[in-house]
Design a protein around this motif. Structure first.
Motif, PDB file in Angstrom:
ATOM      1  N   HIS B   3       0.843  -1.190   0.000  1.00 45.48           N
ATOM      2  CA  HIS B   3       0.000   0.000   0.000  1.00 45.48           C
ATOM      3  C   HIS B   3       0.883   1.246   0.000  1.00 45.48           C
ATOM      4  N   VAL B   5       0.355   3.537   2.383  1.00 47.50           N
ATOM      5  CA  VAL B   5       0.396   3.985   3.771  1.00 47.50           C
ATOM      6  C   VAL B   5       1.852   4.008   4.242  1.00 47.50           C
ATOM      7  N   LYS B   6       2.198   5.044   4.955  1.00 45.70           N
ATOM      8  CA  LYS B   6       3.569   5.152   5.464  1.00 45.70           C
ATOM      9  C   LYS B   6       3.860   4.018   6.446  1.00 45.70           C
ATOM     10  N   ASN B  55       2.958  -5.610   5.456  1.00 45.91           N
ATOM     11  CA  ASN B  55       3.093  -4.221   5.039  1.00 45.91           C
ATOM     12  C   ASN B  55       3.639  -4.129   3.620  1.00 45.91           C
TER      13      ASN B  55
END
Lengths: 209, 209
Positions: B3, B5-6, B55
């Motif tokens: 993704h 997202v950080k 992640n």
DNA sequence: TAGATTGTTAATCGATTAACAATC
DNA sequence: TAGATTGTTAATCGATTAACAATC
């Protein structure tokens, strides 16, 4: 006020940084500082600074702030920097030498008593006047001289074995530079410095930002 | 799946450790591992391991686990270890020398192109065949050779100035060993290694446990 | 297919930040 | 005293852990 609640490691890791900034302020002749001003300098929120410090006691004064010299001294004491530590370094290669010099010149409370090596070419030599001894003498020497800290600067394959010897010989802390996660008894403190892990996380950030 | 997202720094800091354990498993000839088995080895919860890896993408296979070699390679790529990095080291004292040797022997992707010094006694010398140049040539050399990483191994007083020069000369990352927190432009990655902070937190724990 | 284990959502825990009463 | 700033409680945020449906 001081409590018995366990203080999180995140807090402990910030203390040396507070101390560094307070030292600088002291050098500049600043004698008081508020959590807000310190926040601007150091980058933590004022709220966090007050929370952190209040884990150990009320060092400030309402309406005034914190006395720089006092706070510096308090933090030093909390960290145990009012005490002296006798250390041995295992591994007298470049890194062992670098740490010997570094602590010798800059860290008066941390005294390198001896280095230890397996390489016969180095044994018998001296760094900063500190003798390099044969690794075979490690346990005997460490016990006899009541060494507090063992510093491991050798390749990872023998690091655990050396750590075991140091623990057996009674050290209370190990500073590990070998690329391996050590297993120690609960009563021996451990601080690991994984230089390549650090370099790798740098590489990661270089490819995103 | 990947993704935008950080990803938190806590996750990034764990990646090199996963990689180390996977390397060991590979050496031992293990070719698959479940998050549960890895958890037992590495000490993170199985849940955290799966969260961390997810992640970046689904590297596992339900009912089977993770392929050790594949996962090792994936993590290496995520960290950017499939690339090469040209580096300069500023400060050719013991620490600069230690890092030169260390990366030279163990880190094939990270190449020390040159060292820089102010001490005229060291300038012109060589470490591992790598030349030590005058600090005055730092900017010119760094620009000309498209250096990626600058490593700072000098006392804190001139560290920020050297960092500014390195950034000006176009490095994308700085590995800082000086005892000061550097300020860099956003696009330059920074990794700080504060050795005395590390030693101080060891001292703290030695007085509690 | 049945068993195992992931990927992912939901719950919990802990750390950080905000707010404000206490007080210098 | 009034103003400033701490110490501390409460609210928020983020990271870790638990749970379980998806699926190999």
């Amino acid at each position: 006020m001081a409590h018995n609640v366990k203080i999180s490691n995140a807090v402990i890791k910030r203390l040396p940084r507070y101390r560094r900034y307070l030292k600088e302020l002291q050098k500049k002749g600043v004698d008081k500082i508020s959590s807000n001003e310190l926040s601007r300098l150091i980058g933590y929120t004022a709220s966090q600074i007050r929370q952190d410090l209040n884990n150990f006691g009320g060092f400030g004064q309402q309406g005034y702030g914190y006395n720089v010299a006092d706070l510096y001294k308090e933090i030093s004491t909390i960290l145990g920097l009012d005490k002296q530590y006798k250390m041995v370094i295992v591994g007298a290669g470049n890194l062992g030498q670098a740490i010997t010099n570094y602590t010798h010149y800059y860290k008066s409370g941390f005294i390198v008593e001896s280095l230890f090596e397996v390489n016969p070419k180095l044994i018998g030599g001296k760094i900063n006047g500190i003798e390099i001894r044969d690794c075979d003498e490690l346990v005997e020497y460490t016990e006899k001289h009541n060494i507090d800290i063992g510093i491991i600067c050798i390749p990872k394959d023998s690091a655990q074995e050396v750590a075991d010897k140091l623990c057996f010989a009674g050290v209370r802390g190990i500073w590990n530079f070998a690329q391996v996660d050590l297993e120690l008894p609960d009563h021996v403190a451990l601080e690991e410095v994984h230089l390549s892990d650090s370099l790798y996380s740098l590489a990661y950030h270089m490819n995103r930002e």
